[in-house]
Write a protein that holds these residues in place. Structure first.
Motif, PDB file in Angstrom:
ATOM      1  N   TYR A   1      -4.654  -6.625   4.755  1.00  0.00           N
ATOM      2  CA  TYR A   1      -5.724  -6.151   4.305  1.00  0.00           C
ATOM      3  C   TYR A   1      -6.865  -6.974   4.696  1.00  0.00           C
ATOM      4  O   TYR A   1      -7.937  -6.398   5.113  1.00  0.00           O
ATOM      5  CB  TYR A   1      -5.861  -6.256   2.708  1.00  0.00           C
TER       6      TYR A   1
ATOM      7  N   SER B   1      -5.218  -1.603   9.371  1.00  0.00           N
ATOM      8  CA  SER B   1      -6.287  -1.149   9.650  1.00  0.00           C
ATOM      9  C   SER B   1      -7.192  -1.847  10.667  1.00  0.00           C
ATOM     10  O   SER B   1      -7.437  -2.926  10.238  1.00  0.00           O
ATOM     11  CB  SER B   1      -7.247  -0.317   8.658  1.00  0.00           C
TER      12      SER B   1
ATOM     13  N   GLN C   1      -8.839   7.884  13.020  1.00  0.00           N
ATOM     14  CA  GLN C   1      -9.657   8.602  12.048  1.00  0.00           C
ATOM     15  C   GLN C   1     -11.084   8.472  12.879  1.00  0.00           C
ATOM     16  O   GLN C   1     -11.600   7.624  13.608  1.00  0.00           O
ATOM     17  CB  GLN C   1     -10.224   7.641  11.006  1.00  0.00           C
TER      18      GLN C   1
ATOM     19  N   TYR D   1      -2.396   6.435  13.339  1.00  0.00           N
ATOM     20  CA  TYR D   1      -3.458   7.287  12.889  1.00  0.00           C
ATOM     21  C   TYR D   1      -4.683   6.925  13.399  1.00  0.00           C
ATOM     22  O   TYR D   1      -4.796   5.831  13.688  1.00  0.00           O
ATOM     23  CB  TYR D   1      -3.910   7.358  11.181  1.00  0.00           C
TER      24      TYR D   1
ATOM     25  N   SER E   1       0.791  -1.185  -0.051  1.00  0.00           N
ATOM     26  CA  SER E   1      -0.182  -0.140  -0.184  1.00  0.00           C
ATOM     27  C   SER E   1       1.001   1.248   0.070  1.00  0.00           C
ATOM     28  O   SER E   1       2.257   1.147   0.262  1.00  0.00           O
ATOM     29  CB  SER E   1      -0.846   0.015   1.311  1.00  0.00           C
ATOM     30  N   LYS E   2       0.251   2.392  -0.143  1.00  0.00           N
ATOM     31  CA  LYS E   2       0.918   3.537  -0.196  1.00  0.00           C
ATOM     32  C   LYS E   2       0.334   4.590   0.741  1.00  0.00           C
ATOM     33  O   LYS E   2      -0.749   4.865   0.738  1.00  0.00           O
ATOM     34  CB  LYS E   2       1.147   4.252  -1.732  1.00  0.00           C
ATOM     35  N   ASP E   3       1.254   5.269   1.657  1.00  0.00           N
ATOM     36  CA  ASP E   3       0.726   6.332   2.493  1.00  0.00           C
ATOM     37  C   ASP E   3       0.232   7.253   1.787  1.00  0.00           C
ATOM     38  O   ASP E   3       0.930   7.959   1.138  1.00  0.00           O
ATOM     39  CB  ASP E   3       2.058   6.609   3.340  1.00  0.00           C
ATOM     40  N   GLN E   4      -1.081   7.942   2.023  1.00  0.00           N
ATOM     41  CA  GLN E   4      -1.812   8.916   1.392  1.00  0.00           C
ATOM     42  C   GLN E   4      -0.924  10.446   1.655  1.00  0.00           C
ATOM     43  O   GLN E   4      -1.259  11.271   0.917  1.00  0.00           O
ATOM     44  CB  GLN E   4      -3.170   9.077   1.876  1.00  0.00           C
ATOM     45  N   PHE E   5      -0.249  10.486   2.594  1.00  0.00           N
ATOM     46  CA  PHE E   5       0.616  11.623   2.890  1.00  0.00           C
ATOM     47  C   PHE E   5       1.752  11.847   2.474  1.00  0.00           C
ATOM     48  O   PHE E   5       2.657  12.815   1.906  1.00  0.00           O
ATOM     49  CB  PHE E   5       0.293  11.890   4.477  1.00  0.00           C
ATOM     50  N   THR E   6       2.470  10.771   2.705  1.00  0.00           N
ATOM     51  CA  THR E   6       3.956  10.769   2.600  1.00  0.00           C
ATOM     52  C   THR E   6       4.222   9.980   1.255  1.00  0.00           C
ATOM     53  O   THR E   6       5.471  10.154   0.692  1.00  0.00           O
ATOM     54  CB  THR E   6       4.593  10.086   3.671  1.00  0.00           C
ATOM     55  N   GLU E   7       3.399   9.371   0.472  1.00  0.00           N
ATOM     56  CA  GLU E   7       3.707   8.574  -0.605  1.00  0.00           C
ATOM     57  C   GLU E   7       4.577   7.352  -0.574  1.00  0.00           C
ATOM     58  O   GLU E   7       4.975   6.520  -1.380  1.00  0.00           O
ATOM     59  CB  GLU E   7       4.244   9.386  -1.989  1.00  0.00           C
TER      60      GLU E   7
END
Length: 145
Positions: free
Chosen positions: A72, A108, A130, A128, A59-65
């Motif tokens: 999963y 997650s 949410q 994180y 996967s890829k971090d949405q903030f740091t890429e």
């Protein structure tokens, strides 16, 4: 003897999602793209009995890429729960992701899940949070917009 197999077949995720009464189309939307991008299942069996599985990939971090390994899905059939299968699957998933070259592994989990204790014992830490608010008259589904 418990065995773990590297597996790329749809049968197992159909069993899991069917129990959650999710449509086949929704399953295709959620799982097939992961499998097409190289994610894969590890399954736990004893003899001919399927006990559970874990879906792992990248996967890829949405903030740091940053790219990292990701868990999963983790599922153990009800009749095999309480026997350490989840722990064994997560440990096998971590080992496979390490072998795939990932130095960081994430997952997650819903707040309040009993699985959090297992993940923390295995070294996972919260990074994180949410949060949500549901208001009357609002729609939380993506197709409501």
């Amino acid at each position: 003897m418990k065995r773990f197999y590297h597996f790329h077949h749809k049968h197992y995720w159909k069993v899991h999602w069917a129990k959650q009464k999710t449509s086949d189309e929704k399953v295709k939307q959620l799982i097939e793209p992961l499998l097409q991008k190289g994610s894969y299942y590890l399954i736990a069996t004893e003899g001919d009995n399927l006990m559970g599985w874990i879906l792992i990939g990248k996967s890829k971090d949405q903030f740091t890429e940053k790219i990292y390994g990701f868990i999963y899905e983790l599922f153990v059939l009800e009749e095999f729960r309480g026997n350490g299968i989840s722990k064994q699957l997560v440990e096998a998933g971590i080992e496979h992701l390490k072998q795939d070259g990932y130095s960081e592994i994430r997952l997650s989990v819903y707040a309040g899940s009993q699985a959090i204790k297992l993940y923390e014992k295995l070294g996972f830490k919260s990074i994180y949070i949410q949060i949500e608010i549901l208001t009357s008259g609002s729609h939380s589904t993506p197709d409501a917009a």
